[in-house]
Design a protein around this motif. Structure first.
Motif, short mmCIF file in Angstrom:
data_model
loop_
_atom_site.label_atom_id
_atom_site.label_comp_id
_atom_site.label_asym_id
_atom_site.label_seq_id
_atom_site.Cartn_x
_atom_site.Cartn_y
_atom_site.Cartn_z
N VAL A 218 15.25 -11.25 -37.58
CA VAL A 218 14.63 -10.42 -36.58
C VAL A 218 13.12 -11.21 -36.20
CG1 VAL A 218 15.26 -8.02 -37.19
CG2 VAL A 218 13.43 -9.27 -38.51
N GLN A 219 12.43 -12.02 -36.87
CA GLN A 219 11.54 -12.75 -36.50
C GLN A 219 11.85 -13.76 -35.57
OE1 GLN A 219 12.43 -12.15 -39.65
NE2 GLN A 219 10.88 -10.76 -40.54
N LEU A 220 13.33 -14.61 -35.60
CA LEU A 220 13.62 -15.38 -34.66
C LEU A 220 13.90 -14.66 -33.59
CD1 LEU A 220 14.42 -18.20 -33.77
CD2 LEU A 220 16.59 -18.09 -34.91
N LEU A 221 14.61 -13.57 -33.40
CA LEU A 221 14.77 -12.74 -32.35
C LEU A 221 13.61 -12.56 -31.64
CD1 LEU A 221 17.91 -10.63 -33.91
CD2 LEU A 221 17.97 -12.47 -31.93
N SER A 222 12.74 -11.86 -32.38
CA SER A 222 11.40 -11.47 -31.75
C SER A 222 10.63 -12.78 -30.98
CB SER A 222 10.38 -11.06 -32.73
OG SER A 222 9.36 -10.57 -32.25
N LYS A 223 10.62 -13.83 -31.70
CA LYS A 223 9.99 -15.11 -30.97
C LYS A 223 10.68 -15.47 -29.80
CE LYS A 223 8.21 -17.25 -35.23
NZ LYS A 223 8.20 -18.41 -35.97
N GLN A 224 12.16 -15.17 -29.68
CA GLN A 224 12.75 -15.44 -28.42
C GLN A 224 12.45 -14.34 -27.35
OE1 GLN A 224 16.60 -15.28 -30.31
NE2 GLN A 224 17.32 -17.62 -30.06
N VAL A 225 12.18 -13.15 -27.75
CA VAL A 225 11.66 -11.97 -26.74
C VAL A 225 10.37 -12.57 -26.14
CG1 VAL A 225 10.98 -9.76 -26.30
CG2 VAL A 225 12.98 -10.19 -27.86
N GLN A 226 9.33 -12.96 -27.16
CA GLN A 226 8.18 -13.54 -26.80
C GLN A 226 8.29 -14.48 -25.68
OE1 GLN A 226 5.22 -13.16 -30.30
NE2 GLN A 226 6.96 -12.38 -31.38
N ALA A 227 9.01 -15.31 -26.07
CA ALA A 227 9.00 -16.65 -25.33
C ALA A 227 9.58 -16.39 -24.02
CB ALA A 227 9.96 -17.77 -25.92
N LEU A 228 10.09 -15.03 -23.39
CA LEU A 228 10.63 -15.03 -22.23
C LEU A 228 9.45 -14.82 -21.10
CD1 LEU A 228 13.31 -12.17 -23.00
CD2 LEU A 228 13.83 -14.65 -22.44
N THR A 229 9.81 -15.52 -20.09
CA THR A 229 8.70 -15.98 -19.04
C THR A 229 8.62 -14.41 -18.50
OG1 THR A 229 9.78 -17.85 -18.35
CG2 THR A 229 8.45 -16.99 -16.74
N PRO A 230 7.44 -14.11 -18.08
CA PRO A 230 7.06 -12.94 -17.50
C PRO A 230 7.75 -12.90 -16.30
CG PRO A 230 5.13 -14.00 -18.27
CD PRO A 230 6.14 -14.89 -18.50
N GLY A 231 8.05 -11.28 -16.03
CA GLY A 231 8.85 -11.34 -14.68
C GLY A 231 10.59 -11.40 -14.97
N SER A 232 10.95 -11.87 -16.09
CA SER A 232 12.25 -12.30 -16.14
C SER A 232 13.10 -11.28 -16.88
CB SER A 232 12.19 -13.24 -17.16
OG SER A 232 11.81 -12.97 -18.56
N TYR A 233 14.40 -11.22 -16.53
CA TYR A 233 15.44 -10.22 -16.85
C TYR A 233 16.14 -10.69 -18.26
CZ TYR A 233 15.02 -7.70 -12.53
OH TYR A 233 14.41 -7.05 -11.37
N CYS A 234 16.50 -9.57 -19.01
CA CYS A 234 17.17 -9.91 -20.49
C CYS A 234 18.13 -8.81 -20.52
CB CYS A 234 16.00 -9.98 -21.29
SG CYS A 234 16.76 -9.86 -23.19
N ILE A 235 19.51 -9.30 -21.07
CA ILE A 235 20.32 -8.16 -21.20
C ILE A 235 20.66 -8.52 -22.79
CG2 ILE A 235 21.57 -8.14 -19.09
CD1 ILE A 235 23.51 -9.91 -19.78
N VAL A 236 21.24 -7.21 -23.22
CA VAL A 236 21.45 -7.29 -24.81
C VAL A 236 22.94 -6.74 -24.98
CG1 VAL A 236 21.10 -5.81 -26.89
CG2 VAL A 236 19.04 -6.71 -25.52
N ASN A 237 23.61 -7.67 -25.60
CA ASN A 237 25.09 -7.27 -26.13
C ASN A 237 25.05 -6.55 -27.40
OD1 ASN A 237 27.38 -9.12 -24.45
ND2 ASN A 237 25.24 -10.27 -24.73
N ALA A 238 25.85 -5.55 -27.43
CA ALA A 238 25.91 -4.57 -28.71
C ALA A 238 27.20 -3.73 -28.78
CB ALA A 238 24.92 -3.75 -28.79
N ILE A 239 27.57 -3.72 -30.00
CA ILE A 239 29.08 -3.19 -30.12
C ILE A 239 28.87 -1.72 -31.23
CG2 ILE A 239 30.18 -4.29 -32.14
CD1 ILE A 239 32.46 -4.43 -30.35
#
Length: 467
Positions: A218-239
């Protein structure tokens, strides 16, 4: 291309069994801010319980909620039933009033723009308006339409509807041909590009895959979220909720580190984000006191194919003497009032005699020349049902309203609801509200049955449970 769920599961790493839901609850509580779910129809509370539902959003109302430090509440806009121009005005008003309430009470907040798991709604108008009116231009937008209770999952960026063991891309379902909110893409990155008319390029949309969610910390995943450019879009896969709870924990950690996020989700994300544990389904004893002698009222306004199939199954087993069909062509005429008054009296007599009543609109779909015209016809149908409810003086033992627009208008315009609470669910994805003290029938159990939830037998099953 359809897929078998079993084949998908074989190809994925095992789920992370950590109980992230409990961790999410602790993290959300420590943040000590308010989560506001701006819901475009009244069905988004189908996964939660004991949470306030507000039908108004003036500054005084919002300031009071912030002063009380209400951790989470819904604002019911019913915007999916409205023309786009009116939606923009409403969302500007809401966003500005939230900002004022936050400033005056010095309390932070998060906004979830809750919408349909089958991708129907005013996107990106609603989220764009929230960003602009709330001075949130730099936030990232996280898009999570999964709704497991209704069989909606996202795999390899493609949003699916499950039919037992088969996964059907959402663009191959009737929902994609919706007369107001149609689309051609099931890949969510491409869907965002389509809906933003190319302003957001699909290749620029960041994606969290199920594989990475399950194998990364979750720490790595969180760092990836934090690294996203302001104003960008992100989608999440989940089953399943294991996937969703874990990536949600990473999102909460990113918020804790100062990342500003606006969410556009369906209803499964909400319990994951606030960290509430599942509650058992409500029983008849939970809802209806033994001394209640009146009948129940079932109202079906939704026109999606699943609603019609559920209605047809119910009518096969229901007493024809206690079913009333509302002719839509008649209620679109100027002389409809006397027709509606007669229906009100018929319903009242049956309820007084202890009979359950099914009230439903004729199934022939009447459409207009464009999207706004279609929405206007839908509004007129809802207005007619509201007039019928207003003409009833006896309190039913319950009201079940089928369809988002129908259930919203009946509760707020018909029963005069201003604030109530969601009690829980009577079936997966089917919430029950307790009407507030100022409503037409205080304490009335009000069942909000989404148009696209359940199999063909579920409407019948619920009515039998409550009979």
């Amino acid at each position: 291309m359809t897929l078998l769920l079993s084949d998908i599961l074989k190809s994925l790493p095992p789920v992370d069994q950590t109980e992230y839901r409990k961790l999410n609850h602790e993290l959300f509580k420590k943040q000590n801010h308010t989560c506001i779910i701006i819901d475009d129809d009244p069905t988004g509370n189908q996964t939660v319980y004991d949470i306030p539902l507000l039908a108004q959003w003036d500054q005084d109302t919002l300031i009071q909620e912030f002063k009380k430090q209400t951790p989470v509440f819904f604002l019911l806009t019913n915007s999916r039933s409205l023309p786009q121009a009116k939606v923009s005005i409403i969302y500007q008003e809401i966003s500005k009033n939230i900002l004022v309430a936050s400033t005056m009470t010095n309390r932070e907040y998060t906004i979830i723009s809750r919408s349909d798991s089958t991708l129907r709604g005013h996107f990106p108008v609603e989220t764009n308006t929230i960003k602009q009116a709330s001075n949130l231009d730099k936030v990232i937008l996280v898009f999570i339409p999964v709704m497991f209770e209704g069989g909606r999952v996202t795999v390899n960026d493609i949003h699916y509807i499950s039919d037992k063991e088969t996964l059907i891309p959402v663009d191959k379902t009737p929902f994609a041909q919706d007369h107001s909110f149609g689309y051609t893409k099931a890949n969510l990155s491409e869907w965002i590009e389509e809906k933003t008319e190319g302003q957001v390029n699909a290749s620029k949309v960041f994606s969290f895959s199920i594989k990475n969610i399950r194998t990364h910390s979750v720490q790595l995943l969180s760092k990836q979220v934090q690294a996203l450019t302001p104003g960008s879009y992100c989608i999440v896969n989940a089953i399943n909720y294991h996937d969703l709870d874990k990536i949600t924990h990473a999102l909460l950690l990113a918020e804790k580190s100062g990342k500003k996020i606006l969410y556009r989700t369906s209803s499964s994300f909400i319990p994951s984000y606030i960290g509430i544990t599942p509650k058992k389904l409500l029983t008849t004893e939970d809802l209806i006191p033994k001394n209640v002698k009146s009948g129940g009222l079932i109202i079906v306004g939704s026109y999606v194919p699943k609603s019609s199939a559920q209605l047809n199954y119910l009518l096969k087993y229901f007493d024809n003497n206690n079913t009333i069909e509302v002719n839509v062509e008649k209620i679109l005429n100027d002389s409809a009032l006397s027709y509606l008054n007669v229906i009100s009296k018929q319903i009242e007599e049956k309820l007084n005699s202890g009979k359950d009543v099914v009230l439903y609109t004729s199934r022939k779909l009447i459409t207009g020349s464009d999207i706004d015209d279609n929405l206007n016809i839908g509004s007129k149908v809802s207005e007619a049902l509201v007039k019928i409810i207003k003409g009833i003086s006896v309190s039913p033992k319950y009201i079940l309203a089928k369809g988002g627009i129908t259930s919203h208008d009946l509760a707020i315009k018909g029963l005069r609801m201003r604030r109530s609470k969601v009690m829980g669910q009577i079936a997966p994805g089917v919430p029950v509200w307790e009407m507030g003290a100022t409503t037409m029938f205080p304490k009335l159990p009000y069942i909000v049955f989404p148009g696209n939830v359940g199999d063909d037998t579920l409407l019948y099953t619920i009515t039998q449970k409550l009979s």
